[in-house]
Scaffold this motif. Structure first.
Motif, PDB file in Angstrom:
ATOM      1  N   GLU A   8       0.834  -1.192   0.000  1.00 33.61           N
ATOM      2  CA  GLU A   8       0.000   0.000   0.000  1.00 33.61           C
ATOM      3  C   GLU A   8       0.871   1.245   0.000  1.00 33.61           C
ATOM      4  OE1 GLU A   8      -3.393  -2.138   2.736  1.00 33.61           O
ATOM      5  OE2 GLU A   8      -3.128   0.032   2.887  1.00 33.61           O
ATOM      6  N   GLU A  24      -0.204  -7.484  -4.912  1.00 37.37           N
ATOM      7  CA  GLU A  24      -1.221  -6.470  -5.194  1.00 37.37           C
ATOM      8  C   GLU A  24      -0.654  -5.131  -4.715  1.00 37.37           C
ATOM      9  OE1 GLU A  24      -5.846  -5.354  -4.116  1.00 37.37           O
ATOM     10  OE2 GLU A  24      -4.896  -7.085  -3.175  1.00 37.37           O
ATOM     11  N   LEU A  43      -1.707  -1.308  -3.905  1.00 36.38           N
ATOM     12  CA  LEU A  43      -2.828  -0.400  -3.659  1.00 36.38           C
ATOM     13  C   LEU A  43      -2.269   1.009  -3.495  1.00 36.38           C
ATOM     14  CD1 LEU A  43      -4.669  -2.512  -0.947  1.00 36.38           C
ATOM     15  CD2 LEU A  43      -5.242  -2.358  -3.363  1.00 36.38           C
ATOM     16  N   HIS A  53      -3.213   4.680  -2.550  1.00 34.74           N
ATOM     17  CA  HIS A  53      -4.211   5.540  -1.917  1.00 34.74           C
ATOM     18  C   HIS A  53      -3.801   6.989  -2.162  1.00 34.74           C
ATOM     19  CE1 HIS A  53      -6.088   2.271   0.396  1.00 34.74           C
ATOM     20  NE2 HIS A  53      -4.852   1.796   0.507  1.00 34.74           N
ATOM     21  N   SER A  73      -4.364  -1.214  -8.019  1.00 31.98           N
ATOM     22  CA  SER A  73      -5.619  -0.468  -7.913  1.00 31.98           C
ATOM     23  C   SER A  73      -5.341   0.882  -7.242  1.00 31.98           C
ATOM     24  CB  SER A  73      -6.654  -1.272  -7.130  1.00 31.98           C
ATOM     25  OG  SER A  73      -6.179  -1.626  -5.872  1.00 31.98           O
ATOM     26  N   ARG A 113      -7.130   4.145  -5.219  1.00 35.55           N
ATOM     27  CA  ARG A 113      -8.282   4.623  -4.443  1.00 35.55           C
ATOM     28  C   ARG A 113      -8.054   6.067  -4.045  1.00 35.55           C
ATOM     29  NH1 ARG A 113      -8.144  -0.639  -0.845  1.00 35.55           N
ATOM     30  NH2 ARG A 113      -9.095  -2.058  -2.339  1.00 35.55           N
TER      31      ARG A 113
END
Length: 179
Positions: A11, A56, A58, A60, A175, A177
């Motif tokens: 992340e 993965e 992520l 933010h 991804s 966000r």
């Protein structure tokens, strides 16, 4: 900036998407270089994850920044960056083996020369001084062949490990966000 969880996710918490990229790179987002700091964080965290586990990433963002939809370009940019790094490592492996073949030929010629000199000394002279020279030539011959052997036996492993890591990162699910 980054953290991982137990599911293999890396992340990144950023203020905006500009933090992810090298500010001096003039190319469009999909082709831009990741910042050195972002790459370092992602790679270091990925190295800590189990080797067989998919990764993965992520991202933010506190705000989308100057671009309306960062989720449209960030995944492709990250994957493209690590795909290019994978190709770079593959090229480095090929160059190492090419250089290793040349070094092996040079080393083999050096070893052969040393062995020929030893044989000539054996035929022409006797005595303790001749024996010292012969043993010295044996050592020199093996030292000459050492580097090519090291290249073929050991030097390619770290490059292959990096290439595999970059492939895992290029294949990761990315991804974005906006928080």
């Amino acid at each position: 900036m980054a953290a991982t969880n137990s599911k293999g996710a890396i992340e990144l918490r950023l203020i905006d998407s500009a933090q992810l990229f090298n500010n001096l790179d003039p190319f469009p987002f999909r082709e831009r270089d990741l910042s050195a700091e972002a790459e370092q964080y992602i790679v270091e965290w990925a190295e800590e994850l189990p080797k067989k586990q998919p990764i993965e990433i992520l991202v933010h963002l506190q705000s989308p920044g100057s671009v309306p939809d960062p989720s449209a370009y960030i995944p492709d940019a990250i994957k493209g960056w690590f795909r290019a790094k994978e190709r770079e490592q593959a090229r480095a492996i090929r160059e190492l083996f090419r250089d290793g073949r040349l070094a092996f030929l040079i080393g083999l010629a050096g070893l052969s020369l040393c062995m020929a000199l030893i044989w000539l000394l054996t035929q022409a002279f006797e005595g303790p001084f001749t024996r010292v020279i012969q043993e010295s030539l044996v050592i020199v011959g093996w030292v000459v062949i050492w580097r090519p052997a090291e290249m073929f036996l050991y030097d390619w492993l770290p490059l292959l490990r990096r290439k595999t890591l970059f492939r895992r990162l290029a294949d990761s699910a990315v991804s974005v966000r906006i928080d």
